[in-house]
Design a protein around this motif. Structure first.
Motif, PDB file in Angstrom:
ATOM      1  N   UNK A 194      22.895  40.572   7.619  1.00  8.28           N
ATOM      2  CA  UNK A 194      23.287  40.496   9.009  1.00  8.28           C
ATOM      3  C   UNK A 194      23.657  38.847   9.318  1.00  8.28           C
ATOM      4  N   UNK A 195      22.829  37.764   8.788  1.00 11.17           N
ATOM      5  CA  UNK A 195      22.982  36.535   9.085  1.00 11.17           C
ATOM      6  C   UNK A 195      24.143  36.041   8.520  1.00 11.17           C
TER       7      UNK A 195
ATOM      8  N   UNK B 264      12.444  32.209   5.568  1.00  8.78           N
ATOM      9  CA  UNK B 264      13.809  32.066   5.900  1.00  8.78           C
ATOM     10  C   UNK B 264      14.724  31.028   5.289  1.00  8.78           C
ATOM     11  N   UNK B 265      13.961  30.194   4.333  1.00  9.26           N
ATOM     12  CA  UNK B 265      14.923  29.179   3.626  1.00  9.26           C
ATOM     13  C   UNK B 265      15.367  29.644   2.463  1.00  9.26           C
ATOM     14  N   UNK B 266      14.878  30.855   2.055  1.00 11.14           N
ATOM     15  CA  UNK B 266      15.440  31.728   0.813  1.00 11.14           C
ATOM     16  C   UNK B 266      16.666  32.718   1.609  1.00 11.14           C
ATOM     17  N   UNK B 267      16.572  32.926   2.614  1.00 10.93           N
ATOM     18  CA  UNK B 267      17.812  33.888   3.110  1.00 10.93           C
ATOM     19  C   UNK B 267      18.879  33.205   3.476  1.00 10.93           C
TER      20      UNK B 267
ATOM     21  N   UNK C 218      27.704  31.091  14.497  1.00  7.95           N
ATOM     22  CA  UNK C 218      26.589  31.130  14.663  1.00  7.95           C
ATOM     23  C   UNK C 218      25.748  30.525  13.559  1.00  7.95           C
ATOM     24  N   UNK C 219      24.568  29.876  13.870  1.00  9.09           N
ATOM     25  CA  UNK C 219      23.895  29.377  12.989  1.00  9.09           C
ATOM     26  C   UNK C 219      23.112  30.310  12.386  1.00  9.09           C
ATOM     27  N   UNK C 220      23.228  30.112  10.871  1.00  4.44           N
ATOM     28  CA  UNK C 220      22.691  31.239   9.903  1.00  4.44           C
ATOM     29  C   UNK C 220      21.011  31.213   9.990  1.00  4.44           C
TER      30      UNK C 220
END
Length: 463
Positions: A57-58, A364-367, A66-68
């Motif tokens: 989705x991101x 979140x840093x991984x995604x 938009x900011x990932x």
């Protein structure tokens, strides 16, 4: 992959000794023949099947500007809200998260093609959620389910599936522009193209072999390989993350960023898209409810779905909250059926899914470093599964075949869903009239035809 056709339910097993106490009273564990342990395992199974959405989705919506990193948070938070609400209110083993298909339309049709700012697009999605909530709490729900022809529903779903496939392959560089043929396959001398090709072979094999968490496993494997595959500008396809874990970040740039004024100043242009989101949300939820409750043997003796109003209202409310956080339409996931097959029968399964989405916020840093070459094969599988509804249609009947084929092909060839929906709907009306069945055309379809004609007139004046 919320449009996926549900597989057969698992064979019946002896009911375990259910837990006693408050959880049993809240969720009716004994009544439904389950236990806390089984519900937690079922929730973990469902999460594994749908966790890909945190990466996909991101990756899609960030193309709208938009900011990932904020989108990772918004995606997980929307899933947490919807799943908790589904578990506590509807008490069904249904997980909820941002919908595949709608995020593609949001990004590539509304923002990139039509030029609507993403803030205005979020306002449109939230407005659709309000309409869906009204629909869910009224008797109009049954009328809509009855009046929209199956050919139009299947045509739109298949068109979105095909569009997802095309956009995924284009984003990964596997499909490129060509001055002679318009599109062509990327060079097989390109390492990123070869990585995508490997993924296109690996991912369906994993899914066909029913490997647990096949899509997220495919994304993880391709992302890891990407650390060693050279990409553009001398960099590797997958960049090194800033950290493995980090405190969850609030989606500051997307939270409450809706531009309601833009929506109402461009309402006529947005009207066909409102219809798309409303129908996509409604029929996706209806199909998921039917599939999951049937597999779990939860339907009532008359065939009705337990707590259906609460389930529909949950989807609608989540589709209002989702845009407030910064993501597109939120819906119940057909992947929930994997949890049902693992024994899930109550809302405790959904609460487990929500808890796991909360844990995912810390990673979140991984995604944010997952490359398009890793997500493209998963998106292709999602698109393929969205086309399965074509098997339910008699394609020898031109009244069915022509609207479906026009909707699908025109959507992909013009890269515009509204063009496909318009020609599909107008061809359906024309064929029914030609066959002397004007009286059988629902008023809703007549109204939709008028909307598309008005939309074409407005667009012709703008562009």
């Amino acid at each position: 992959m919320n449009e996926m056709t549900p597989p057969q339910a698992a064979s019946a097993e002896p009911a375990p000794r259910a837990a006693s106490g408050s959880l049993d009273r809240i969720f009716g564990l004994t009544e439904r023949g389950t236990s806390v342990g089984r519900e937690v395992m079922a929730g973990a199974t469902t999460f594994a099947a749908m966790a890909y959405i945190i990466a996909v989705n991101p990756a899609i919506m960030s193309n709208a500007g938009m900011d990932r990193a904020d989108l990772v948070s918004a995606t997980a938070l929307a899933a947490i809200f919807g799943s908790v609400m589904m578990g506590l209110w509807a008490n069904l083993p249904l997980a909820v998260a941002p919908a595949m298909g709608s995020n593609v339309i949001f990004t590539y049709v509304i923002v990139k093609q039509m030029g609507m700012p993403w803030q205005g697009a979020l306002a449109m999605v939230a407005f659709t959620g309000v309409l869906f909530l009204i629909l869910s709490l009224s008797k109009l729900r049954e009328k809509v389910a009855k009046d929209v022809p199956e050919a139009l529903k299947i045509g739109i779903q298949a068109a979105v599936g095909t569009l997802i496939v095309f956009i995924a392959l284009r984003g990964a560089g596997f499909v490129v522009q060509n001055p002679s043929t318009y599109v062509a396959m990327g060079s097989l001398r390109s390492p990123p193209v070869l990585l995508t090709l490997f993924g296109l072979l690996l991912t369906p094999v994993l899914v066909a072999r029913r490997v647990p968490a096949a899509l997220i496993l495919s994304i993880a494997v391709l992302t890891l390989i990407g650390f060693f595959v050279p990409g553009a500008n001398g960099k590797m396809v997958t960049s090194v993350p800033s950290a493995i874990m980090s405190w969850p970040r609030w989606p500051t740039s997307t939270f409450m960023a809706l531009d309601v004024g833009y929506l109402f100043s461009h309402f006529l242009v947005a009207l066909p898209l409102l219809f798309y989101f409303l129908c996509a949300e409604f029929f996706s939820t209806l199909g998921t409810l039917i599939g999951v409750t049937g597999a779990a043997n939860l339907r009532k003796p008359d065939g009705s779905i337990p707590n259906a109003t609460a389930a529909f209202a949950t989807d609608a409310t989540a589709s209002i909250v989702g845009p407030l956080l910064g993501t597109s339409v939120v819906t119940a996931y057909i992947e929930s059926i994997t949890g049902v097959q693992a024994g899930g029968r109550t809302g405790l399964t959904s609460l487990t899914v929500a808890a796991l989405f909360f844990l995912a916020l810390f990673f979140w840093p991984i995604f944010v470093i997952i490359p398009p070459q890793a997500t493209a094969p998963a998106l292709v599988l999602v698109g393929v599964l969205m086309m399965q509804g074509l098997a339910r249609i008699d394609m020898t009947d031109l009244v069915n075949a022509v609207p479906i084929v026009l909707t699908l092909l025109v959507t992909v060839l013009t890269n515009n869903l509204i063009n496909g929906m318009a020609l599909g709907t107008l061809s359906y009306i024309a064929l029914e009239v030609a066959m002397g069945r004007r009286a059988q055309i629902p008023a809703m379809v007549w109204g939709l035809g008028v909307v598309f004609i008005a939309y074409a007139i407005v667009i012709a004046q703008i562009f």
